[in-house]
Design a protein around this motif. Structure first.
Motif, PDB file in Angstrom:
ATOM      1  N   ILE A 249       0.844  -1.198   0.000  1.00  0.00           N
ATOM      2  CA  ILE A 249       0.000   0.000   0.000  1.00  0.00           C
ATOM      3  C   ILE A 249       0.880   1.250   0.000  1.00  0.00           C
ATOM      4  O   ILE A 249       2.015   1.221   0.461  1.00  0.00           O
ATOM      5  N   ASN A 250       0.327   2.359  -0.518  1.00  0.00           N
ATOM      6  CA  ASN A 250       1.122   3.589  -0.555  1.00  0.00           C
ATOM      7  C   ASN A 250       0.970   4.376   0.748  1.00  0.00           C
ATOM      8  O   ASN A 250       0.162   4.035   1.604  1.00  0.00           O
ATOM      9  N   LYS A 251       1.763   5.421   0.895  1.00  0.00           N
ATOM     10  CA  LYS A 251       1.815   6.196   2.142  1.00  0.00           C
ATOM     11  C   LYS A 251       0.463   6.794   2.522  1.00  0.00           C
ATOM     12  O   LYS A 251       0.088   6.780   3.686  1.00  0.00           O
ATOM     13  N   SER A 252      -0.273   7.327   1.566  1.00  0.00           N
ATOM     14  CA  SER A 252      -1.569   7.947   1.897  1.00  0.00           C
ATOM     15  C   SER A 252      -2.572   6.895   2.367  1.00  0.00           C
ATOM     16  O   SER A 252      -3.341   7.132   3.292  1.00  0.00           O
ATOM     17  N   GLN A 253      -2.545   5.729   1.749  1.00  0.00           N
ATOM     18  CA  GLN A 253      -3.412   4.633   2.183  1.00  0.00           C
ATOM     19  C   GLN A 253      -3.007   4.160   3.572  1.00  0.00           C
ATOM     20  O   GLN A 253      -3.852   3.814   4.385  1.00  0.00           O
ATOM     21  N   SER A 254      -1.715   4.150   3.826  1.00  0.00           N
ATOM     22  CA  SER A 254      -1.196   3.631   5.082  1.00  0.00           C
ATOM     23  C   SER A 254      -1.723   4.418   6.280  1.00  0.00           C
ATOM     24  O   SER A 254      -2.155   3.846   7.269  1.00  0.00           O
ATOM     25  N   GLN A 255      -1.698   5.733   6.201  1.00  0.00           N
ATOM     26  CA  GLN A 255      -2.176   6.566   7.307  1.00  0.00           C
ATOM     27  C   GLN A 255      -3.669   6.357   7.539  1.00  0.00           C
ATOM     28  O   GLN A 255      -4.121   6.213   8.673  1.00  0.00           O
ATOM     29  N   LYS A 256      -4.453   6.324   6.469  1.00  0.00           N
ATOM     30  CA  LYS A 256      -5.902   6.104   6.578  1.00  0.00           C
ATOM     31  C   LYS A 256      -6.197   4.729   7.173  1.00  0.00           C
ATOM     32  O   LYS A 256      -7.087   4.577   7.994  1.00  0.00           O
ATOM     33  N   LEU A 257      -5.439   3.735   6.733  1.00  0.00           N
ATOM     34  CA  LEU A 257      -5.617   2.364   7.218  1.00  0.00           C
ATOM     35  C   LEU A 257      -5.361   2.276   8.717  1.00  0.00           C
ATOM     36  O   LEU A 257      -6.156   1.714   9.461  1.00  0.00           O
ATOM     37  N   ILE A 258      -4.264   2.858   9.170  1.00  0.00           N
ATOM     38  CA  ILE A 258      -3.915   2.812  10.592  1.00  0.00           C
ATOM     39  C   ILE A 258      -4.977   3.537  11.416  1.00  0.00           C
ATOM     40  O   ILE A 258      -5.418   3.031  12.460  1.00  0.00           O
ATOM     41  N   GLU A 259      -5.418   4.701  10.967  1.00  0.00           N
ATOM     42  CA  GLU A 259      -6.439   5.458  11.704  1.00  0.00           C
ATOM     43  C   GLU A 259      -7.753   4.680  11.778  1.00  0.00           C
ATOM     44  O   GLU A 259      -8.363   4.584  12.840  1.00  0.00           O
ATOM     45  N   ALA A 260      -8.198   4.125  10.644  1.00  0.00           N
ATOM     46  CA  ALA A 260      -9.458   3.366  10.620  1.00  0.00           C
ATOM     47  C   ALA A 260      -9.363   2.116  11.489  1.00  0.00           C
ATOM     48  O   ALA A 260     -10.297   1.787  12.227  1.00  0.00           O
ATOM     49  N   THR A 261      -8.232   1.438  11.439  1.00  0.00           N
ATOM     50  CA  THR A 261      -8.047   0.228  12.237  1.00  0.00           C
ATOM     51  C   THR A 261      -7.993   0.564  13.719  1.00  0.00           C
ATOM     52  O   THR A 261      -8.627  -0.112  14.541  1.00  0.00           O
ATOM     53  N   ASN A 262      -7.256   1.614  14.075  1.00  0.00           N
ATOM     54  CA  ASN A 262      -7.200   2.052  15.478  1.00  0.00           C
ATOM     55  C   ASN A 262      -8.581   2.401  16.007  1.00  0.00           C
ATOM     56  O   ASN A 262      -8.922   2.073  17.141  1.00  0.00           O
ATOM     57  N   GLU A 263      -9.374   3.070  15.182  1.00  0.00           N
ATOM     58  CA  GLU A 263     -10.729   3.437  15.594  1.00  0.00           C
ATOM     59  C   GLU A 263     -11.570   2.193  15.867  1.00  0.00           C
ATOM     60  O   GLU A 263     -12.288   2.123  16.867  1.00  0.00           O
ATOM     61  N   LYS A 264     -11.444   1.196  15.002  1.00  0.00           N
ATOM     62  CA  LYS A 264     -12.236  -0.033  15.183  1.00  0.00           C
ATOM     63  C   LYS A 264     -11.790  -0.832  16.402  1.00  0.00           C
ATOM     64  O   LYS A 264     -12.623  -1.347  17.133  1.00  0.00           O
ATOM     65  N   ILE A 265     -10.483  -0.951  16.631  1.00  0.00           N
ATOM     66  CA  ILE A 265     -10.040  -1.789  17.746  1.00  0.00           C
ATOM     67  C   ILE A 265     -10.134  -1.073  19.085  1.00  0.00           C
ATOM     68  O   ILE A 265     -10.138  -1.718  20.124  1.00  0.00           O
ATOM     69  N   SER A 266     -10.223   0.256  19.071  1.00  0.00           N
ATOM     70  CA  SER A 266     -10.316   0.982  20.343  1.00  0.00           C
ATOM     71  C   SER A 266     -11.619   0.658  21.078  1.00  0.00           C
ATOM     72  O   SER A 266     -11.699   0.819  22.291  1.00  0.00           O
ATOM     73  N   LYS A 267     -12.602   0.181  20.351  1.00  0.00           N
ATOM     74  CA  LYS A 267     -13.900  -0.171  20.935  1.00  0.00           C
ATOM     75  C   LYS A 267     -13.968  -1.639  21.349  1.00  0.00           C
ATOM     76  O   LYS A 267     -14.988  -2.100  21.830  1.00  0.00           O
ATOM     77  N   ARG A 268     -12.886  -2.351  21.173  1.00  0.00           N
ATOM     78  CA  ARG A 268     -12.850  -3.789  21.419  1.00  0.00           C
ATOM     79  C   ARG A 268     -12.254  -4.095  22.783  1.00  0.00           C
ATOM     80  O   ARG A 268     -11.196  -3.595  23.133  1.00  0.00           O
ATOM     81  N   ALA A 269     -12.930  -4.962  23.507  1.00  0.00           N
ATOM     82  CA  ALA A 269     -12.516  -5.285  24.876  1.00  0.00           C
ATOM     83  C   ALA A 269     -11.204  -6.054  24.934  1.00  0.00           C
ATOM     84  O   ALA A 269     -10.369  -5.802  25.798  1.00  0.00           O
ATOM     85  N   ALA A 270     -10.995  -6.990  24.028  1.00  0.00           N
ATOM     86  CA  ALA A 270      -9.835  -7.877  24.126  1.00  0.00           C
ATOM     87  C   ALA A 270      -8.681  -7.485  23.206  1.00  0.00           C
ATOM     88  O   ALA A 270      -7.623  -8.094  23.257  1.00  0.00           O
ATOM     89  N   ALA A 271      -8.882  -6.460  22.390  1.00  0.00           N
ATOM     90  CA  ALA A 271      -7.820  -6.046  21.466  1.00  0.00           C
ATOM     91  C   ALA A 271      -6.729  -5.294  22.211  1.00  0.00           C
ATOM     92  O   ALA A 271      -7.016  -4.413  23.017  1.00  0.00           O
ATOM     93  N   ARG A 272      -5.491  -5.664  21.947  1.00  0.00           N
ATOM     94  CA  ARG A 272      -4.367  -4.924  22.529  1.00  0.00           C
ATOM     95  C   ARG A 272      -4.255  -3.592  21.808  1.00  0.00           C
ATOM     96  O   ARG A 272      -4.469  -3.520  20.598  1.00  0.00           O
ATOM     97  N   PRO A 273      -3.901  -2.554  22.526  1.00  0.00           N
ATOM     98  CA  PRO A 273      -3.738  -1.250  21.868  1.00  0.00           C
ATOM     99  C   PRO A 273      -2.551  -1.277  20.914  1.00  0.00           C
ATOM    100  O   PRO A 273      -1.580  -2.001  21.128  1.00  0.00           O
TER     101      PRO A 273
END
Length: 122
Positions: A72-96
């Motif tokens: 993936i390219n750099k612009s996709q990478s930042q969006k991917l990390i932000e979207a993934t962080n947002e999804k896992i932040s709501k998860r009880a068992a996901a490590r930060p």
């Protein structure tokens, strides 16, 4: 077999596998951490969220590892990390935090190995 019957059979089998997985995972104290591999080109899909639901319900800690990060390219990478962080932040068992890796250029492999080593030696 009609299409609706076939779809119901697949759904029933999927639910049975999900319950079997949950039963297997629940209460497994020796299972310290699940490394949950997500293809960086696609991000978290619905099936991944279903698996995370099972892991959360079974109270099994998991670490997200984004694979094929070189694809993936750099612009996709930042969006991917932000979207993934947002999804896992709501998860009880996901490590930060999210680990990223690329088998092609060996990026992130040492960090994953170090984490595995730390887990098995504590």
């Amino acid at each position: 077999m009609g299409k609706k019957t076939w779809l119901r059979k697949i759904q029933r089998n999927s639910y049975q596998r999900a319950f079997q997985t949950y039963d297997y995972l629940q209460g497994r104290k020796e299972l310290e951490l699940v490394f949950f591999l997500i293809d960086s080109r696609h991000g978290i899909k619905e099936i991944d969220e279903n698996i995370m639901d099972i892991l959360d319900s079974a109270a099994v800690s998991y670490q997200i590892v984004m694979t094929k990060y070189d694809k993936i390219n750099k612009s996709q990478s930042q969006k991917l990390i932000e979207a993934t962080n947002e999804k896992i932040s709501k998860r009880a068992a996901a490590r930060p935090g999210i680990l990223v890796s690329s088998s092609k250029d060996k990026y992130g492999i040492d960090i994953i190995r170090a984490l595995i080593y730390r887990i098995i030696n504590t």
